[in-house]
Write a protein that holds these residues in place. Structure first.
Motif, mmCIF file in Angstrom:
data_model
loop_
_atom_site.group_PDB
_atom_site.id
_atom_site.type_symbol
_atom_site.label_atom_id
_atom_site.label_comp_id
_atom_site.label_asym_id
_atom_site.label_seq_id
_atom_site.Cartn_x
_atom_site.Cartn_y
_atom_site.Cartn_z
ATOM 1 N N GLN A 102 -1.802 1.185 2.303
ATOM 2 C CA GLN A 102 -1.685 2.011 1.102
ATOM 3 C C GLN A 102 -3.059 2.226 0.462
ATOM 4 O O GLN A 102 -3.884 1.318 0.433
ATOM 5 C CB GLN A 102 -0.782 1.324 0.082
ATOM 6 C CG GLN A 102 0.627 1.078 0.566
ATOM 7 C CD GLN A 102 1.363 2.373 0.837
ATOM 8 O OE1 GLN A 102 1.401 3.261 0.006
ATOM 9 N NE2 GLN A 102 1.973 2.466 2.008
ATOM 10 N N ASP B 39 1.543 -2.635 -2.350
ATOM 11 C CA ASP B 39 1.038 -3.106 -1.063
ATOM 12 C C ASP B 39 1.893 -4.277 -0.601
ATOM 13 O O ASP B 39 2.590 -4.922 -1.394
ATOM 14 C CB ASP B 39 -0.439 -3.500 -1.150
ATOM 15 C CG ASP B 39 -0.681 -4.669 -2.078
ATOM 16 O OD1 ASP B 39 -0.665 -5.814 -1.596
ATOM 17 O OD2 ASP B 39 -0.893 -4.447 -3.291
ATOM 18 N N TYR C 23 0.488 2.011 -7.400
ATOM 19 C CA TYR C 23 0.583 1.824 -5.951
ATOM 20 C C TYR C 23 1.294 0.513 -5.656
ATOM 21 O O TYR C 23 1.541 -0.310 -6.552
ATOM 22 C CB TYR C 23 -0.806 1.843 -5.298
ATOM 23 C CG TYR C 23 -1.716 0.700 -5.664
ATOM 24 C CD1 TYR C 23 -1.709 -0.496 -4.951
ATOM 25 C CD2 TYR C 23 -2.609 0.809 -6.731
ATOM 26 C CE1 TYR C 23 -2.550 -1.546 -5.277
ATOM 27 C CE2 TYR C 23 -3.459 -0.233 -7.068
ATOM 28 C CZ TYR C 23 -3.423 -1.409 -6.336
ATOM 29 O OH TYR C 23 -4.260 -2.443 -6.660
ATOM 30 N N ASN D 22 -2.201 -5.679 3.026
ATOM 31 C CA ASN D 22 -2.024 -4.223 2.970
ATOM 32 C C ASN D 22 -1.454 -3.703 4.286
ATOM 33 O O ASN D 22 -2.009 -2.790 4.921
ATOM 34 C CB ASN D 22 -3.336 -3.512 2.639
ATOM 35 C CG ASN D 22 -3.120 -2.086 2.147
ATOM 36 O OD1 ASN D 22 -1.979 -1.634 1.948
ATOM 37 N ND2 ASN D 22 -4.206 -1.362 1.954
#
Length: 867
Positions: free
Chosen positions: A829, A804, A802, A825
């Motif tokens: 996400q 951010d 992921y 963030n």
């Protein structure tokens, strides 16, 4: 801002170190070899040999900075032959950490899972197979003293014993290397927070912060001269926050107060400090998510980025007490701390090269946990009732379900159970480290040290009750009853507790002492600095834990508490005694006044703690069970090899290193698929190869235009290839379908730590003039990428990768005012840091899993007045 007295001390350290850096007329052969390497480096990057007057970069990254952690007397970053990251107060605040542990990720290779709240963080170190179990290989210190004699206990990592505020001057984070020699001898990583102290100038600040999650916070600090030679400071914070995941009561509430008193002596200084911490923090485990095309997404109707199961209706529970009967568990108390600290630091120079230092800390209090912790995946209420074990007289069809207000619960309602935890932990800790150093005046400095720690732990656990509730944000408990044969069966308690039977209810008391002696010697030979250190540590630990027997707390018709395993008045005693040597050797070569390279080799050991030797029995005691049992966990050993390169000039700052680590000592008994032993107890471990990078570039540093001149891009990155090894037989686990699986973890990536993590931060500064007011405007944005990582050692439950985004704008107006706008963030996400720790292997069923994501979007604004 650094205090004047501390700055003077650093100047003295720098002058001493600078004197040792002058050529001594020895080591000519080594110098000639290194000169050839230097020539290659100069040719490869001519700009790196920029004129020395422009070599300084930002203060937080300056290679001339003196660091004191994992060092005998303090060392310039340029001369340190180990990996170290330092951040001053301004850099810490710009990083906007959501918990203390989150600041640690600025040391590449440290992976704090700061997704569950302010406290209770799992901290992994690259190359160490922790797998999300608190923080055994990370130690947190203040003023050179560890906050507890062991780096962690169950439900208590060291970072939970600390909060950040304006009383912090800086933090230094060391990975491996000499960290395994000095202080508590942590072979993984150590963070040392240095406090601000007073100076001749009175200065301070008051800040007010409001957060988008309903957070209100006040910070204050003041320091200055008391009388000649005496300086003091006092500061702290208080805050109240609803939390991004609002539980319908304060998510975080509390604060801390810290004071220092420093006295300058003719030949040194002595400083005393005191801190009191009273804080309560919501702590959460895992929440549901769905998997779409292999990627985790928010669960429909429950977005864990800003949702929690916690609620007013799930705030108080009457649960069995290990001391007998029942007790109330108030979940709003969270995972907090009520602690006091009293410490001191002494530095004295006696002339003729002799000096001593001493760091002392006495602290203790309570570190309790009240929390809801996930079990399995959601299911329908009818399906759940069908899985219950009921008396023969009570068919499942006779069970009814109601909310607390009496409303019936439809049988197709999505439900789940959560564990109800109540852990009371009382700790006490005394540590002291004394050092005696002799500078021979010829580039050779010898240091002898004695480190001692005495620490205790008293635990009271009730962690075996489970509440039935609906699967929605701010959930409600579900009460089950049944009528059969004219009798009313309470399948759950009146608060929805569906099962308190069996389980783990303990009373435990432990005490331990660690004593270590070490020698460290460093030599200056021309442009080379060599060091060698050895440590011998002795640990003696004992603890006793209650044995348990089944107790019927309710009537025969109270099904949820008719066989609770409570302490029966007997204890099992266990302990561990170990004496282990460790070593560290390093070499650093200084090519120029702003470029160096180093090599380092060290080993290390992780000593057992109270949880490792716990050996209580459950059930009626008879025969051999009455004998005192002692477990004997193997020592965990580590080997670390690393090399690094550092350079700084007006255009760039680079601190890069490569490392290889070997780990052994995880105990297990080889078994087959039937779980039958096929050999004696063995150990397995891991190996890791990795690259770390901390760097920044100022591409337009030579510009005459100020905004272009101050534009910079910083990078923080770690790549690691780490795998389990030396495991024999079956690695048995039960998946979420309750299937028993025989697997092997050899060659699988270490649990939880990402293979790659990188963050990139562009930043710029502009000066402005508004009439009689002048100021600066600073903007920055951080992009963070977290690579693939896995829940456990099977490699079957990928948590995905992921990214951010975080950003900040800081405006200063005149000499007194500062406005800080921060956001984390920003693109909201979902980023899983852990999966369902209650199940092994593939825990995703029908594209639904349980895990814990980073927190959703959050913003804050702070107005601060400085004087």
């Amino acid at each position: 801002m650094r205090q004047k007295t501390d700055r003077a001390r650093r100047v003295r350290l720098a002058q001493t170190r600078e004197a040792t850096l002058r050529p001594m007329g020895r080591g000519a052969v080594l110098n000639s070899v290194a000169a050839a390497v230097a020539g290659i480096l100069y040719c490869a990057g001519g700009a790196y040999a920029a004129d020395e007057q422009t070599a300084a970069a930002t203060p937080a990254n300056s290679l001339d900075e003196i660091v004191v952690t994992a060092s005998a007397q303090g060392v310039r970053k340029l001369d340190a032959s180990f990996n170290i990251v330092s951040m001053n107060l301004e850099a810490i605040q710009n990083a906007n950490p959501q918990s203390v542990a989150e600041i640690y990720k600025n040391s590449p290779g440290i992976w704090p899972e700061a997704s569950g709240g302010q406290t209770g963080v799992n901290i992994d170190v690259a190359g160490f197979p922790n797998g999300g179990g608190d923080s055994p290989y990370f130690t947190t210190m203040i003023q050179g003293s560890p906050l507890y004699g062991a780096p962690f206990l169950s439900f208590m990592d060291n970072s939970s014993l600390l909060r950040l505020d304006d009383t912090i001057e800086r933090v230094e984070i060391v990975q491996g290397g000499t960290s395994a020699i000095f202080g508590p001898g942590q072979p993984g990583a150590t963070a040392n927070f240095i406090l601000r102290t007073g100076s001749d100038k009175t200065e301070g600040s008051v800040g007010l912060t409001y957060g988008s999650e309903g957070s209100e916070r006040v910070d204050a600090f003041i320091s200055g001269k008391i009388i000649d030679g005496w300086y003091g400071s006092v500061g702290g914070f208080y805050r109240n926050s609803d939390g991004v995941r609002d539980p319908q009561y304060p998510s975080d509430i509390g604060g801390q107060l810290t004071g220092t008193l420093k006295h300058d002596l003719d030949n040194g200084s002595i400083m005393f400090w005191y801190r009191v911490l009273q804080d309560k923090n919501q702590w959460v485990a895992d929440f549901p998510y769905i998997v779409v095309n292999g990627d985790p997404k928010p669960y429909p109707g429950f977005n864990q980025l800003n949702n929690t199961y916690n609620s007013k209706q799930l705030q108080n529970f009457l649960i069995p007490s290990p001391q007998g009967g029942f007790e109330n568990d108030d979940i709003s108390n969270g995972r907090g701390a009520a602690l006091q600290y009293l410490g001191s630091e002494l530095h004295l120079n006696f002339g003729n090269g002799w000096s001593i230092s001493n760091n002392f800390l006495f602290d203790g209090g309570r570190v309790n946990t009240s929390a809801l912790v996930n079990n399995g995946n959601p299911q329908t209420l009818s399906s759940f009732i069908g899985t219950l074990t009921l008396p023969g007289a009570l068919p499942a069809s006779a069970v009814t379900a109601n909310y607390a207000n009496g409303a019936a619960v439809p049988m197709d309602t999505s439900v789940l159970t959560e564990q109800v935890w109540f852990v009371r932990k009382k700790i006490m800790n005394v540590t002291d480290e004394f050092r005696l150093s002799l500078d021979f005046g010829n580039g050779n400095t010898l240091t002898a040290g004695l480190y001692g720690a005495y620490y205790t732990d008293n635990d009271n656990w009730s962690i075996s009750s489970n509440v039935l509730m609906n699967n929605v944000p701010n959930a409600s408990p579900i009460i089950l009853q049944g009528v059969a044969g004219g009798n009313i069966y309470n399948v759950t308690s009146a608060q929805g507790i569906v099962n308190s039977n069996g389980g783990y209810y303990i009373l435990e008391q432990g005490k331990a002492s660690n004593i270590a002696f070490y020698l460290s010697d460093s030599w200056k030979l021309g442009s080379w600095i060599f060091d060698a250190s050895a440590r011998l540590e002795h640990m003696n630990m004992t603890q006793q834990t209650t044995n348990a027997s089944p107790v019927q707390l309710g009537s025969q018709f109270d099904l949820w508490d008719n066989a609770v395993d409570l302490p029966n008045g007997t204890y099992t005693t266990a302990g561990k005694v170990s004496t282990i040597p460790t070593f560290s050797v390093g070499a650093n070569y200084e090519f120029t006044d702003h470029m160096s390279a180093y090599l380092r080799a060290n080993n290390g050991v992780h000593f057992a703690n109270f949880d490792d030797v716990r050996a209580n029995t459950i059930g009626p005691l008879s025969g051999a069970a009455n004998a005192r049992a002692t477990t004997n966990p193997p020592l965990q050993r580590m080997q670390n090899y690393e090399g690094g390169f550092k350079i700084q000039n007006r255009y760039t700052y680079v601190d890069a290193s490569i490392y290889y680590k070997e780990f052994s000592g995880i105990p297990y008994t080889p078994v087959n698929i039937q779980n039958q032993p096929i050999g004696p107890q063995e150990i397995y471990g891991s190996q890791a190869k990795g690259v770390r990078l901390i760097g920044s570039v100022n591409p337009l540093a030579g510009s005459d235009i100020q905004p272009l001149k101050d534009f910079s891009i910083s990078v923080n990155a770690n790549y690691v290839d780490e795998k389990y090894k030396d495991f024999q037989g079956c690695f048995i686990y039960t998946n979420i379908q309750n299937q028993v699986i025989c697997g092997s973890i050899n060659g699988q990536p270490l649990a939880r730590t990402p293979k790659m993590r990188v963050s990139v931060t562009p930043q710029d500064i502009q000066n402005f003039n508004l009439g009689s007011w002048t100021g600066t405007l600073t903007e920055f944005m951080t992009y963070e990428h977290v690579g693939q990582h896995y829940q456990d050692g099977t490699g079957l439950n990928p948590l995905g990768s992921y990214y951010d985004l975080a950003a900040g704008i800081i405006a200063t107006l005149g000499e007194n005012w500062q406005l800080r706008l921060m956001g984390t963030n920003l693109t909201n996400q979902i980023g899983l840091t852990e999966g369902n720790a209650r199940f092994g292997g593939n825990a995703v069923q029908n594209s639904v899993g349980f895990g814990r994501s980073i927190v959703g979007r959050e913003g804050s604004i702070q107005l601060k007045y400085k004087f």
